[in-house]
Motif scaffolding. Structure first.
Motif, PDB file in Angstrom:
ATOM      1  N   TYR A   8       0.843  -1.196   0.000  1.00 62.02           N
ATOM      2  CA  TYR A   8       0.000   0.000   0.000  1.00 62.02           C
ATOM      3  C   TYR A   8       0.874   1.240   0.000  1.00 62.02           C
ATOM      4  O   TYR A   8       2.030   1.204   0.385  1.00 62.02           O
ATOM      5  CB  TYR A   8      -0.961   0.012   1.182  1.00 62.02           C
ATOM      6  CG  TYR A   8      -0.281   0.088   2.527  1.00 62.02           C
ATOM      7  CD1 TYR A   8      -0.089   1.318   3.155  1.00 62.02           C
ATOM      8  CD2 TYR A   8       0.168  -1.050   3.169  1.00 62.02           C
ATOM      9  CE1 TYR A   8       0.544   1.394   4.373  1.00 62.02           C
ATOM     10  CE2 TYR A   8       0.797  -0.978   4.392  1.00 62.02           C
ATOM     11  CZ  TYR A   8       0.972   0.246   4.985  1.00 62.02           C
ATOM     12  OH  TYR A   8       1.611   0.314   6.195  1.00 62.02           O
ATOM     13  N   LEU A   9       0.282   2.316  -0.472  1.00 60.39           N
ATOM     14  CA  LEU A   9       0.989   3.580  -0.579  1.00 60.39           C
ATOM     15  C   LEU A   9       0.097   4.658   0.004  1.00 60.39           C
ATOM     16  O   LEU A   9      -1.057   4.803  -0.400  1.00 60.39           O
ATOM     17  CB  LEU A   9       1.289   3.866  -2.050  1.00 60.39           C
ATOM     18  CG  LEU A   9       2.072   5.116  -2.374  1.00 60.39           C
ATOM     19  CD1 LEU A   9       3.452   5.065  -1.731  1.00 60.39           C
ATOM     20  CD2 LEU A   9       2.213   5.252  -3.875  1.00 60.39           C
ATOM     21  N   VAL A  10       0.612   5.410   0.976  1.00 63.53           N
ATOM     22  CA  VAL A  10      -0.153   6.464   1.635  1.00 63.53           C
ATOM     23  C   VAL A  10       0.403   7.818   1.196  1.00 63.53           C
ATOM     24  O   VAL A  10       1.599   8.070   1.327  1.00 63.53           O
ATOM     25  CB  VAL A  10      -0.081   6.350   3.179  1.00 63.53           C
ATOM     26  CG1 VAL A  10      -0.873   7.456   3.835  1.00 63.53           C
ATOM     27  CG2 VAL A  10      -0.575   4.989   3.625  1.00 63.53           C
ATOM     28  N   LEU A  11      -0.468   8.658   0.664  1.00 68.07           N
ATOM     29  CA  LEU A  11      -0.094  10.000   0.220  1.00 68.07           C
ATOM     30  C   LEU A  11      -0.860  11.032   1.038  1.00 68.07           C
ATOM     31  O   LEU A  11      -1.988  10.765   1.465  1.00 68.07           O
ATOM     32  CB  LEU A  11      -0.434  10.178  -1.263  1.00 68.07           C
ATOM     33  CG  LEU A  11       0.154   9.155  -2.224  1.00 68.07           C
ATOM     34  CD1 LEU A  11      -0.474   9.312  -3.588  1.00 68.07           C
ATOM     35  CD2 LEU A  11       1.651   9.298  -2.299  1.00 68.07           C
ATOM     36  N   GLN A  12      -0.248  12.197   1.231  1.00 66.17           N
ATOM     37  CA  GLN A  12      -0.910  13.286   1.956  1.00 66.17           C
ATOM     38  C   GLN A  12      -0.720  14.593   1.208  1.00 66.17           C
ATOM     39  O   GLN A  12       0.278  14.780   0.504  1.00 66.17           O
ATOM     40  CB  GLN A  12      -0.337  13.449   3.360  1.00 66.17           C
ATOM     41  CG  GLN A  12      -0.763  12.389   4.317  1.00 66.17           C
ATOM     42  CD  GLN A  12      -0.265  12.682   5.724  1.00 66.17           C
ATOM     43  OE1 GLN A  12       0.549  13.566   5.951  1.00 66.17           O
ATOM     44  NE2 GLN A  12      -0.759  11.928   6.681  1.00 66.17           N
ATOM     45  N   PRO A  80       4.291  11.296  -0.572  1.00 60.85           N
ATOM     46  CA  PRO A  80       4.228  10.110   0.289  1.00 60.85           C
ATOM     47  C   PRO A  80       4.358  10.492   1.758  1.00 60.85           C
ATOM     48  O   PRO A  80       5.157  11.366   2.108  1.00 60.85           O
ATOM     49  CB  PRO A  80       5.431   9.280  -0.162  1.00 60.85           C
ATOM     50  CG  PRO A  80       5.726   9.763  -1.541  1.00 60.85           C
ATOM     51  CD  PRO A  80       5.344  11.204  -1.566  1.00 60.85           C
ATOM     52  N   LYS A  81       3.571   9.839   2.594  1.00 62.39           N
ATOM     53  CA  LYS A  81       3.613  10.104   4.041  1.00 62.39           C
ATOM     54  C   LYS A  81       4.912   9.537   4.594  1.00 62.39           C
ATOM     55  O   LYS A  81       5.300   8.415   4.259  1.00 62.39           O
ATOM     56  CB  LYS A  81       2.427   9.438   4.727  1.00 62.39           C
ATOM     57  CG  LYS A  81       2.398   9.665   6.209  1.00 62.39           C
ATOM     58  CD  LYS A  81       1.197   8.985   6.842  1.00 62.39           C
ATOM     59  CE  LYS A  81       1.246   9.156   8.342  1.00 62.39           C
ATOM     60  NZ  LYS A  81       0.182   8.436   9.013  1.00 62.39           N
ATOM     61  N   ASN A  82       5.578  10.308   5.434  1.00 62.83           N
ATOM     62  CA  ASN A  82       6.812   9.860   6.059  1.00 62.83           C
ATOM     63  C   ASN A  82       6.496   8.804   7.101  1.00 62.83           C
ATOM     64  O   ASN A  82       5.608   8.984   7.921  1.00 62.83           O
ATOM     65  CB  ASN A  82       7.553  11.017   6.720  1.00 62.83           C
ATOM     66  CG  ASN A  82       8.037  12.033   5.705  1.00 62.83           C
ATOM     67  OD1 ASN A  82       8.264  11.698   4.554  1.00 62.83           O
ATOM     68  ND2 ASN A  82       8.177  13.259   6.124  1.00 62.83           N
ATOM     69  N   PRO A  83       7.232   7.685   7.089  1.00 62.86           N
ATOM     70  CA  PRO A  83       7.008   6.654   8.120  1.00 62.86           C
ATOM     71  C   PRO A  83       7.442   7.161   9.494  1.00 62.86           C
ATOM     72  O   PRO A  83       8.351   7.973   9.606  1.00 62.86           O
ATOM     73  CB  PRO A  83       7.875   5.487   7.655  1.00 62.86           C
ATOM     74  CG  PRO A  83       8.909   6.102   6.784  1.00 62.86           C
ATOM     75  CD  PRO A  83       8.288   7.326   6.166  1.00 62.86           C
ATOM     76  N   ALA A  84       6.772   6.689  10.507  1.00 58.90           N
ATOM     77  CA  ALA A  84       7.118   7.084  11.879  1.00 58.90           C
ATOM     78  C   ALA A  84       8.471   6.477  12.246  1.00 58.90           C
ATOM     79  O   ALA A  84       8.763   5.344  11.899  1.00 58.90           O
ATOM     80  CB  ALA A  84       6.039   6.608  12.848  1.00 58.90           C
TER      81      ALA A  84
END
Length: 85
Positions: A8-12, A80-84
Motif C-alpha cells: 500500500y501507498l499512503v499520500l498526503q 508520500p507520508k513519512n514513516p514514523a
C-alpha cells in the motif's frame, strides 16, 4: 513478492493556508474470485473518507493503474507520508 502480500501507498496533501489536510491510499489486493483489485481510499485527514475498488484480470494491469494514479496525485501536490521513526 508473495501473492498474499498487500502493498500500500499512503499520500498526503496538507496546506494550512487553505485549511487543506487530505489523504489518499492506494492498495493492490487479491479478490476472492482470483482477480486483482486496486483499492483507492481518499478523504480529509481524521475522517473516514471514501473507498473505490477497481478490478483487473492480472496483477500487472493493477500495478500499471496504481502507477498512473500515483503520477496524477503527485501532479496535484500529494506526497508520500513519512514513516514514523
Amino acid at each position: 513478492m508473495s501473492e498474499l502480500t498487500v502493498p500500500y501507498l499512503v499520500l498526503q496533501r496538507c496546506d494550512p493556508a487553505c485549511n487543506m489536510a487530505r489523504f489518499y491510499v492506494l492498495t493492490i489486493e487479491p479478490t476472492l474470485f482470483g482477480d486483482t483489485a486496486l483499492v483507492r481510499e481518499w478523504g480529509r485527514l481524521g475522517q473516514r473518507g471514501r473507498r473505490r475498488m477497481d478490478l483487473f484480470a492480472g496483477r500487472v494491469q493493477a500495478v500499471e493503474a496504481l502507477e498512473t494514479w500515483l503520477v496524477r496525485k503527485k501532479r496535484r501536490g500529494y506526497v508520500p507520508k513519512n514513516p514514523a521513526p
